[in-house]
Write an enzyme that holds these catalytic residues in place. Structure first.
Site, mmCIF file in Angstrom:
data_model
loop_
_atom_site.group_PDB
_atom_site.id
_atom_site.type_symbol
_atom_site.label_atom_id
_atom_site.label_comp_id
_atom_site.label_asym_id
_atom_site.label_seq_id
_atom_site.Cartn_x
_atom_site.Cartn_y
_atom_site.Cartn_z
ATOM 1 N N HIS A 190 -4.288 -4.779 -14.050
ATOM 2 C CA HIS A 190 -3.615 -4.081 -12.998
ATOM 3 C C HIS A 190 -2.305 -3.657 -13.502
ATOM 4 O O HIS A 190 -1.372 -4.277 -13.439
ATOM 5 C CB HIS A 190 -3.437 -4.580 -11.509
ATOM 6 C CG HIS A 190 -3.086 -3.563 -10.557
ATOM 7 N ND1 HIS A 190 -3.970 -3.193 -9.547
ATOM 8 C CD2 HIS A 190 -1.823 -2.973 -10.415
ATOM 9 C CE1 HIS A 190 -3.086 -2.527 -8.636
ATOM 10 N NE2 HIS A 190 -1.922 -2.186 -9.369
ATOM 11 N N HIS B 69 0.401 0.346 -14.499
ATOM 12 C CA HIS B 69 0.754 1.725 -14.077
ATOM 13 C C HIS B 69 1.209 2.227 -15.302
ATOM 14 O O HIS B 69 2.559 2.040 -15.596
ATOM 15 C CB HIS B 69 1.576 1.756 -13.200
ATOM 16 C CG HIS B 69 1.005 1.447 -11.810
ATOM 17 N ND1 HIS B 69 0.327 2.320 -10.872
ATOM 18 C CD2 HIS B 69 0.571 0.128 -10.925
ATOM 19 C CE1 HIS B 69 -0.235 1.910 -9.909
ATOM 20 N NE2 HIS B 69 0.020 0.381 -9.973
ATOM 21 N N GLN C 36 -2.018 8.124 -5.575
ATOM 22 C CA GLN C 36 -0.883 7.420 -5.008
ATOM 23 C C GLN C 36 -0.558 8.068 -3.656
ATOM 24 O O GLN C 36 -0.068 7.090 -2.672
ATOM 25 C CB GLN C 36 0.178 7.868 -5.969
ATOM 26 C CG GLN C 36 1.565 7.299 -5.676
ATOM 27 C CD GLN C 36 1.704 5.764 -5.588
ATOM 28 O OE1 GLN C 36 1.918 5.185 -6.816
ATOM 29 N NE2 GLN C 36 1.787 4.767 -4.500
ATOM 30 N N HIS D 81 -5.834 -0.048 -4.569
ATOM 31 C CA HIS D 81 -4.406 -0.849 -4.144
ATOM 32 C C HIS D 81 -4.988 -1.078 -2.587
ATOM 33 O O HIS D 81 -5.350 -0.091 -1.887
ATOM 34 C CB HIS D 81 -3.590 0.223 -4.172
ATOM 35 C CG HIS D 81 -2.791 0.220 -5.592
ATOM 36 N ND1 HIS D 81 -3.469 0.798 -6.747
ATOM 37 C CD2 HIS D 81 -1.617 -0.071 -6.150
ATOM 38 C CE1 HIS D 81 -2.732 0.698 -7.780
ATOM 39 N NE2 HIS D 81 -1.542 0.190 -7.320
ATOM 40 N N GLU E 173 -1.397 -3.639 0.404
ATOM 41 C CA GLU E 173 -0.273 -3.976 0.031
ATOM 42 C C GLU E 173 0.921 -3.718 1.143
ATOM 43 O O GLU E 173 1.845 -2.672 0.977
ATOM 44 C CB GLU E 173 0.145 -3.166 -1.229
ATOM 45 C CG GLU E 173 1.072 -3.612 -2.167
ATOM 46 C CD GLU E 173 1.808 -2.900 -3.350
ATOM 47 O OE1 GLU E 173 1.151 -1.735 -3.681
ATOM 48 O OE2 GLU E 173 2.681 -3.524 -4.071
ATOM 49 N N ASP F 203 1.134 -4.972 -13.306
ATOM 50 C CA ASP F 203 1.303 -3.950 -12.332
ATOM 51 C C ASP F 203 2.577 -3.229 -12.902
ATOM 52 O O ASP F 203 2.204 -1.766 -13.118
ATOM 53 C CB ASP F 203 1.903 -4.596 -10.812
ATOM 54 C CG ASP F 203 1.559 -3.535 -9.818
ATOM 55 O OD1 ASP F 203 1.232 -2.561 -10.050
ATOM 56 O OD2 ASP F 203 2.125 -3.893 -8.654
ATOM 57 N N TRP G 134 9.425 0.938 -9.549
ATOM 58 C CA TRP G 134 9.028 -0.266 -8.467
ATOM 59 C C TRP G 134 9.814 -1.561 -9.076
ATOM 60 O O TRP G 134 9.970 -2.535 -8.127
ATOM 61 C CB TRP G 134 7.785 -0.447 -8.399
ATOM 62 C CG TRP G 134 7.218 0.473 -7.563
ATOM 63 C CD1 TRP G 134 6.930 0.834 -6.284
ATOM 64 C CD2 TRP G 134 6.547 1.900 -8.221
ATOM 65 N NE1 TRP G 134 6.338 2.275 -6.175
ATOM 66 C CE2 TRP G 134 6.084 2.748 -7.204
ATOM 67 C CE3 TRP G 134 6.301 2.294 -9.498
ATOM 68 C CZ2 TRP G 134 5.519 3.882 -7.289
ATOM 69 C CZ3 TRP G 134 5.588 3.347 -9.787
ATOM 70 C CH2 TRP G 134 5.316 4.305 -8.584
HETATM 71 FE FE FE2 Z 1 -0.261 -1.076 -8.506
#
Ligand code: FE2
Length: 442
Positions: free
Chosen positions: A65, A67, A160, A218, A221, A317, A323
């Protein structure tokens, strides 16, 4: 499968130990495949021989996982002041119009270099499709082709902003699949209502079934214990016969759910053959932000999922993006954080954490020829450690990284030369005792 780099000369590693506790073994590689593993193998006269000095040989790390479209963009156009998931999503929305295909590709390639040096040779990356230009999709498809000789990059079409909430997201997602993106993504907890979230799971699973693709959403979350889209994901997986091809990522709401409900949910996930990915570094920092004290940990119930027979992997991630300001592609750091957050401190549980960044993630990606058995592709990493637990404890140096029989990265062993009164000394932090290997799960 990508075309591996040509490897003509056989490779021979003398004296390795393996994650299952066996030691004193040799390994012979020929034509990019592992030909033999065992004690006292004969060295072919034409082989390149390397003395592994008893260090730990592992299949390569796998990240289930990530991005890659946002990685290494930290500070662009500003930093995430609150540190929350929602400000991160808003910040990514500010950055998207400023992106160029070249900048995305450059950052992704830089990250892939880090990954190889870390022995991380397979990555599943979500790519945001809520941009009508599909810049990130085109950039990462090009990167995927470029890195294929040394790194397996699998892409997930990720809406997203919500496949129902964002007007052109479904159109763009299908266009991304048409451009060769291999996995269908989703984000049901970000849709406007629970009903929309459930509907998004249904339509995206049906789309994957129609096209013969895998699913990785996802999912939940959130710290909201009533966010239960994993239930719908498992049910749709069973209805559409997608067992073994679907992954629920994050599942953080499970941390806050009622225990009775979870006792009903775990067998459903197991029966549906849904894989789970926890992202310990990110969820320990993003979740629980609405809490005072006690502050929830914000990671899904990893030991309980494993005990129920669910395949659980750990993901990186984010690395230096809207993030998360930290990270370096080190899956041992990920395993170490997962171990601490889930309190997986027994010998067997530490080994499970190592598996969560290697074999379990390989199952999630559906990697073929992964492992150290004869016949597997000769992808592996030599770690400056004597066991999986020690590798996690030390974030062990990657002494050697091999892809399809070719050495792609080398690092000298780390040893400090101490100047102490009365005696010379060195320290490499490896221990003489490694704990009882017989307690390891396999
Ligand atoms: Fe993610």
């Amino acid at each position: 499968m990508p075309t591996p780099m040509p490897a003509h000369q056989p490779l021979f590693l003398r004296n390795v130990c393996l994650p299952d506790g066996r030691s004193g073994l040799d390994l012979l590689v020929r034509d990019g495949r592992i030909e033999a593993v065992g004690p006292a193998l004969a060295v072919p006269p034409d082989a390149k021989a390397i003395d592994a000095q008893g260090w730990l040989l592992s299949p390569p790390f796998v990240d289930a996982h990530f991005h890659m479209d946002s990685t290494l963009s930290y500070g662009l156009p500003r930093v995430n002041a609150s540190g929350t998931l929602l400000e991160g999503i808003a910040l990514w929305g500010e950055l998207k119009p400023l992106l160029t295909e070249e900048a995305i590709a450059d950052r992704a390639l830089a990250y892939c270099d880090w990954a190889v040096a870390r022995g991380l040779l397979a990555i599943r990356s979500h790519v945001d499709v809520c941009d009508d230009r599909l810049l990130a999709v085109r950039a990462l498809r090009a990167v995927q082709r470029q890195v294929a000789p040394y790194l397996d990059l699998q892409l997930v079409a990720f809406p997203q902003d919500g496949v129902l909430r964002s007007p052109r997201a479904l159109h763009n997602l299908k266009a991304a699949l048409d451009l060769g993106v291999e996995v269908v993504g989703g984000i049901p907890h970000f849709e406007r209502t629970m009903a929309d979230g459930a509907e998004s799971v249904r339509l995206l699973c049906e789309l994957a079934a129609e096209r013969g693709l895998r699913v990785d959403m996802h999912c939940d979350e959130s710290d909201d214990p009533l966010s239960r889209h994993i239930e719908t994901l498992a049910q749709q997986t069973q209805r559409l016969g997608l067992q073994g091809r679907v992954t629920g990522s994050h599942l953080t709401s499970m941390h806050s759910m009622d225990n009775y409900y979870v006792s009903k949910l775990l067998p459903l996930i197991a029966e549906a053959g849904v894989h789970v990915v926890a992202n310990p570094l990110i969820n320990i920092t993003l979740q629980g932000r609405h809490d005072t004290y006690p502050r929830r940990r914000g990671m899904t119930r990893v030991p309980e999922l494993l005990a129920a027979g669910v395949n659980v992997g750990f993901g990186q991630d984010c690395v230096m993006d809207p993030w998360y300001a930290l990270g370096s592609g080190d899956m041992l750091e990920v395993a170490g954080m997962g171990l601490h957050v889930a309190q997986m401190t027994s010998v067997a549980a530490q080994r499970q954490c190592f598996d969560a960044v290697t074999v379990n993630n390989a199952r999630i990606l559906g990697l073929e020829g992964y492992g150290l058995a004869p016949g597997c592709r000769a992808d592996f990493v030599l770690l400056q450690a004597r066991s999986p637990s020690e590798a996690i404890r030390l974030r062990a140096h990657r002494l050697l990284v091999v892809r399809a029989g070719t050495v792609v990265s080398r690092m000298a062993p780390a040893t400090a030369e101490l100047s102490l009164p009365g005696r010379p000394a060195t320290a490499d932090f490896t221990a003489q005792t490694q704990g009882p290997p017989s307690q390891a799960p396999r």
